[in-house]
Design a protein around this motif. Structure first.
Motif, PDB file in Angstrom:
ATOM      1  N   MET A  82       0.827  -1.204   0.000  1.00 28.15           N
ATOM      2  CA  MET A  82       0.000   0.000   0.000  1.00 28.15           C
ATOM      3  C   MET A  82       0.864   1.257   0.000  1.00 28.15           C
ATOM      4  SD  MET A  82      -3.063   1.027   2.572  1.00 28.15           S
ATOM      5  CE  MET A  82      -3.744  -0.595   2.544  1.00 28.15           C
ATOM      6  N   ALA A  87      -2.806   4.792   2.251  1.00 28.19           N
ATOM      7  CA  ALA A  87      -3.010   4.497   3.674  1.00 28.19           C
ATOM      8  C   ALA A  87      -3.653   5.677   4.381  1.00 28.19           C
ATOM      9  CB  ALA A  87      -1.671   4.147   4.327  1.00 28.19           C
ATOM     10  N   ILE A  88      -3.134   6.873   4.108  1.00 30.26           N
ATOM     11  CA  ILE A  88      -3.683   8.069   4.752  1.00 30.26           C
ATOM     12  C   ILE A  88      -5.147   8.256   4.354  1.00 30.26           C
ATOM     13  CG2 ILE A  88      -3.535  10.585   4.832  1.00 30.26           C
ATOM     14  CD1 ILE A  88      -0.517  10.325   4.711  1.00 30.26           C
ATOM     15  N   VAL A  91      -7.386   5.832   6.209  1.00 27.37           N
ATOM     16  CA  VAL A  91      -7.543   6.209   7.610  1.00 27.37           C
ATOM     17  C   VAL A  91      -8.495   7.387   7.741  1.00 27.37           C
ATOM     18  CG1 VAL A  91      -6.354   7.162   9.600  1.00 27.37           C
ATOM     19  CG2 VAL A  91      -5.325   5.296   8.337  1.00 27.37           C
ATOM     20  N   THR A 102      -1.812  -6.861   6.797  1.00 27.67           N
ATOM     21  CA  THR A 102      -1.113  -6.012   5.829  1.00 27.67           C
ATOM     22  C   THR A 102       0.377  -6.302   5.913  1.00 27.67           C
ATOM     23  OG1 THR A 102      -1.109  -4.304   7.525  1.00 27.67           O
ATOM     24  CG2 THR A 102      -2.719  -4.066   5.767  1.00 27.67           C
ATOM     25  N   ALA A 103       1.056  -6.092   4.798  1.00 23.63           N
ATOM     26  CA  ALA A 103       2.509  -6.231   4.793  1.00 23.63           C
ATOM     27  C   ALA A 103       3.078  -5.241   3.795  1.00 23.63           C
ATOM     28  CB  ALA A 103       2.915  -7.654   4.432  1.00 23.63           C
ATOM     29  N   LEU A 104       4.380  -5.001   3.933  1.00 18.54           N
ATOM     30  CA  LEU A 104       4.998  -3.951   3.130  1.00 18.54           C
ATOM     31  C   LEU A 104       5.149  -4.351   1.666  1.00 18.54           C
ATOM     32  CD1 LEU A 104       6.156  -1.136   3.708  1.00 18.54           C
ATOM     33  CD2 LEU A 104       8.389  -2.188   3.764  1.00 18.54           C
ATOM     34  N   ARG A 108       7.218 -10.169   2.035  1.00 19.91           N
ATOM     35  CA  ARG A 108       6.837 -10.204   3.449  1.00 19.91           C
ATOM     36  C   ARG A 108       5.416 -10.705   3.632  1.00 19.91           C
ATOM     37  NH1 ARG A 108       9.512  -5.232   6.690  1.00 19.91           N
ATOM     38  NH2 ARG A 108      11.615  -5.552   5.950  1.00 19.91           N
TER      39      ARG A 108
ATOM     40  N   MET B 186       2.638  11.852   9.912  1.00 22.71           N
ATOM     41  CA  MET B 186       2.160  10.647   9.260  1.00 22.71           C
ATOM     42  C   MET B 186       2.861  10.456   7.919  1.00 22.71           C
ATOM     43  SD  MET B 186      -1.687   9.241   9.436  1.00 22.71           S
ATOM     44  CE  MET B 186      -2.662  10.557   9.101  1.00 22.71           C
ATOM     45  N   GLU B 187       2.905  11.525   7.126  1.00 22.80           N
ATOM     46  CA  GLU B 187       3.508  11.401   5.796  1.00 22.80           C
ATOM     47  C   GLU B 187       4.973  11.008   5.888  1.00 22.80           C
ATOM     48  OE1 GLU B 187       2.706  14.913   3.520  1.00 22.80           O
ATOM     49  OE2 GLU B 187       0.556  14.525   3.612  1.00 22.80           O
ATOM     50  N   LEU B 190       5.309   7.297   7.062  1.00 21.35           N
ATOM     51  CA  LEU B 190       4.930   6.288   6.068  1.00 21.35           C
ATOM     52  C   LEU B 190       5.953   6.222   4.941  1.00 21.35           C
ATOM     53  CD1 LEU B 190       1.040   6.653   5.803  1.00 21.35           C
ATOM     54  CD2 LEU B 190       2.407   5.345   7.385  1.00 21.35           C
ATOM     55  N   ILE B 193       8.875   4.375   6.157  1.00 22.08           N
ATOM     56  CA  ILE B 193       8.609   2.942   6.271  1.00 22.08           C
ATOM     57  C   ILE B 193       8.845   2.272   4.924  1.00 22.08           C
ATOM     58  CG2 ILE B 193       6.764   1.225   6.513  1.00 22.08           C
ATOM     59  CD1 ILE B 193       5.645   2.904   8.784  1.00 22.08           C
ATOM     60  N   VAL B 194       8.345   2.917   3.850  1.00 26.85           N
ATOM     61  CA  VAL B 194       8.540   2.346   2.522  1.00 26.85           C
ATOM     62  C   VAL B 194      10.025   2.326   2.167  1.00 26.85           C
ATOM     63  CG1 VAL B 194       8.074   2.651   0.070  1.00 26.85           C
ATOM     64  CG2 VAL B 194       6.276   3.046   1.722  1.00 26.85           C
ATOM     65  N   SER B 197      11.988  -0.054   4.389  1.00 24.32           N
ATOM     66  CA  SER B 197      11.211  -1.295   4.586  1.00 24.32           C
ATOM     67  C   SER B 197      11.280  -1.772   6.034  1.00 24.32           C
ATOM     68  CB  SER B 197      11.609  -2.392   3.606  1.00 24.32           C
ATOM     69  OG  SER B 197      12.974  -2.561   3.553  1.00 24.32           O
ATOM     70  N   SER B 198      10.809  -0.911   6.919  1.00 24.53           N
ATOM     71  CA  SER B 198      10.785  -1.230   8.340  1.00 24.53           C
ATOM     72  C   SER B 198       9.492  -1.949   8.690  1.00 24.53           C
ATOM     73  CB  SER B 198      10.881   0.050   9.161  1.00 24.53           C
ATOM     74  OG  SER B 198      12.041   0.746   8.828  1.00 24.53           O
ATOM     75  N   SER B 224      -3.173   3.499  12.756  1.00 28.65           N
ATOM     76  CA  SER B 224      -3.924   2.743  11.737  1.00 28.65           C
ATOM     77  C   SER B 224      -3.224   2.806  10.390  1.00 28.65           C
ATOM     78  CB  SER B 224      -5.333   3.295  11.568  1.00 28.65           C
ATOM     79  OG  SER B 224      -5.981   3.378  12.773  1.00 28.65           O
ATOM     80  N   ALA B 225      -2.764   4.006  10.023  1.00 25.39           N
ATOM     81  CA  ALA B 225      -2.095   4.159   8.721  1.00 25.39           C
ATOM     82  C   ALA B 225      -0.829   3.306   8.681  1.00 25.39           C
ATOM     83  CB  ALA B 225      -1.755   5.623   8.480  1.00 25.39           C
ATOM     84  N   ARG B 227      -0.313   0.579  10.289  1.00 26.03           N
ATOM     85  CA  ARG B 227      -0.728  -0.821  10.185  1.00 26.03           C
ATOM     86  C   ARG B 227      -1.096  -1.167   8.733  1.00 26.03           C
ATOM     87  NH1 ARG B 227      -4.368  -4.778  10.590  1.00 26.03           N
ATOM     88  NH2 ARG B 227      -5.996  -3.444   9.763  1.00 26.03           N
ATOM     89  N   LEU B 228      -1.766  -0.229   8.068  1.00 24.87           N
ATOM     90  CA  LEU B 228      -2.145  -0.464   6.672  1.00 24.87           C
ATOM     91  C   LEU B 228      -0.922  -0.634   5.787  1.00 24.87           C
ATOM     92  CD1 LEU B 228      -5.112   2.007   6.151  1.00 24.87           C
ATOM     93  CD2 LEU B 228      -5.206  -0.468   6.130  1.00 24.87           C
ATOM     94  N   MET B 229       0.170   0.006   6.178  1.00 27.40           N
ATOM     95  CA  MET B 229       1.402  -0.109   5.392  1.00 27.40           C
ATOM     96  C   MET B 229       2.120  -1.416   5.702  1.00 27.40           C
ATOM     97  SD  MET B 229       1.801   2.719   3.667  1.00 27.40           S
ATOM     98  CE  MET B 229       3.487   2.475   3.298  1.00 27.40           C
ATOM     99  N   GLY B 230       1.578  -2.184   6.606  1.00 23.34           N
ATOM    100  CA  GLY B 230       2.184  -3.468   6.920  1.00 23.34           C
ATOM    101  C   GLY B 230       3.258  -3.387   7.974  1.00 23.34           C
TER     102      GLY B 230
END
Lengths: 136, 284
Positions: A82, A87-88, A91, A102-104, A108, B186-187, B190, B193-194, B197-198, B224-225, B227-230
């Motif tokens: 995602m 994601a934002i 939410v 969910t996963a990256l 994964r 948040m931005e 996220l 994270i991408v 890849s954490s 929540s956001a 979590r959605l990113m995994g």
């Protein structure tokens, strides 16, 4: 008439969404996936949405539905790849997709599905072992 | 006999400057730590020269005249630079007010005719008061610019995303969380994270002074956001009073992993990633 291909890979089904989903397509995908799960007896579904840049509440709901339906058929759903913006948006729309994992990325996601299934099977095995201890 | 104000002032320019400097020195709020006397004299001299050059019998009664543009420009520059150097409004105001006094003192010595003196004093007063108001306005504007710049800087620097371990991000939040900042947090989280890849992100709120229901909602959104990113999101740095507030407000954080300190959050993250930190038995 477009169809999103569903690929089978061992115990899992792979779906890669590479176009922005319009409502008709999303509904078809939902129906196709549920059919495919029951036909193949798949234990997990992996949905890759790394190419999706725009989501609306409808699509969020469809993904949530797929998660709940496949859970009824004993399959876990994991959504991978995602984008931050997506994601934002989800939410902000109040759709935290509670029913799905969910996963990256795909790799994964696969690991996650494997570990989930393994965990389930182990617990079942343990329950079976315990049942042997019961007095005759 | 008519009196030519510009000639009079030109003749007395040096005297006015001396008087003015004396007046400024006499004030005990003189800030020698911020500005040397030479600099002050230079500024004063520049301003007087500009004033003497432009003032004449026609525009002395018209403070809004375009003739004074140069004087106003110099004054504006001085007050902006003073507000940046940290002078108080009083000190900045004194600079121009003591000039008025010097001018009036010189007039009193030079103008013998009472009526003329009163007229001239009034005119000079009006002119100088106009300059004073202008000085204050510019001074405040300078201050406001500084404040705005600082606000921007704070917003930019206050949301660093730190890679504490391979696959673990930490985000210490300092200051109040409003909607705009939550968006930024948040931005950046996220995106990081991408990029890295954490799989675990730790939100540390030990620097957040108060948590009300709105802040809690922002935190929940961020979790929540994530979590959605995994990735899994842990909230750490919850102080006792914040815990009390959360309970009193009836905010439900039960489905979020919360830890008291960043250290215990990191420990938890290690456990979820099946990592282990051990002391080496061998002597170093």
């Amino acid at each position: 008439m477009d169809r999103i291909p569903i690929l089978r890979m061992g115990q899992f089904l792979l779906v890669t969404i590479q176009v922005d989903l319009y409502d008709r397509l999303a509904l078809d995908l939902e129906a196709d996936l549920v059919k495919a799960v029951s036909k193949t007896g798949a234990r997990g579904i992996l949905i890759d949405i790394s190419a999706v840049s725009i989501v609306d509440s409808f699509m969020g709901r469809i993904i949530g539905n797929i998660g709940v339906m496949s859970k009824l058929l004993d399959a876990e759903t994991v959504v991978v790849g995602m984008q931050p913006a997506v994601a934002i948006t989800l939410v902000e729309l109040g759709l935290p997709l509670k029913g799905v994992y969910t996963a990256l990325n795909v790799e994964r996601g696969m690991d996650l599905l494997k570990s989930k299934i393994q965990f389930e099977d182990e617990t079942i095995d343990q329950e079976d072992d315990n049942s042997d201890d019961l007095p005759e | 006999m008519p009196l030519d104000i510009s000639k009079l002032l030109k003749k007395k320019q040096a005297v006015i400057l001396e008087r003015w400097m004396t007046n400024q020195m006499a004030d005990n709020s003189m800030r020698e730590d911020l500005m040397s006397n030479e600099d002050l004299r230079q500024e004063s001299d520049e301003l007087i020269s500009a004033l003497v050059k432009t003032i004449n019998d026609n525009n002395i009664n018209n403070p809004d005249s375009d003739d004074f543009d140069q004087v106003i420009e110099i004054l504006g520059g001085i007050s902006i630079s003073r507000s940046r150097q940290g002078f108080s409004p009083r000190e900045t105001g004194l600079f121009i007010i003591s000039l008025k006094e010097a001018l009036l003192q010189v007039l009193r010595e030079e103008v013998k005719d009472l009526a003329q003196f009163v007229d001239l004093s009034l005119a000079i007063s009006r002119l100088m008061d106009g300059f004073s108001i202008m000085t204050f306005e510019t001074f405040i504007k300078g201050r406001e610019e500084v404040i705005l710049r600082q606000t921007d800087e704070i917003t930019e620097i206050s949301t660093p995303v730190i890679r504490v371990w391979d696959g673990i991000l930490a985000l210490p939040i300092i200051g109040t969380l409003d909607s705009a900042r939550t968006q930024v947090v948040m931005e950046s989280l996220l995106t990081e994270i991408v990029e890295s890849s954490s799989s675990v992100a730790i939100l540390d709120i030990s620097g957040v002074p108060t948590v009300d229901s709105l802040v809690a909602q922002h935190l929940l959104k961020t979790v929540s956001a994530t979590r959605l990113m995994g990735a899994e999101c842990i909230i750490s740095g919850i102080r006792p009073e914040i815990a009390q507030t959360i309970v009193h407000l009836g905010i439900d954080l039960s489905d979020i992993v919360t830890k008291a300190s960043l250290a215990s959050a990191l420990q938890y993250a290690f456990r979820t990633m099946r990592l282990e930190v051990r002391k080496n038995a061998a002597k170093l």
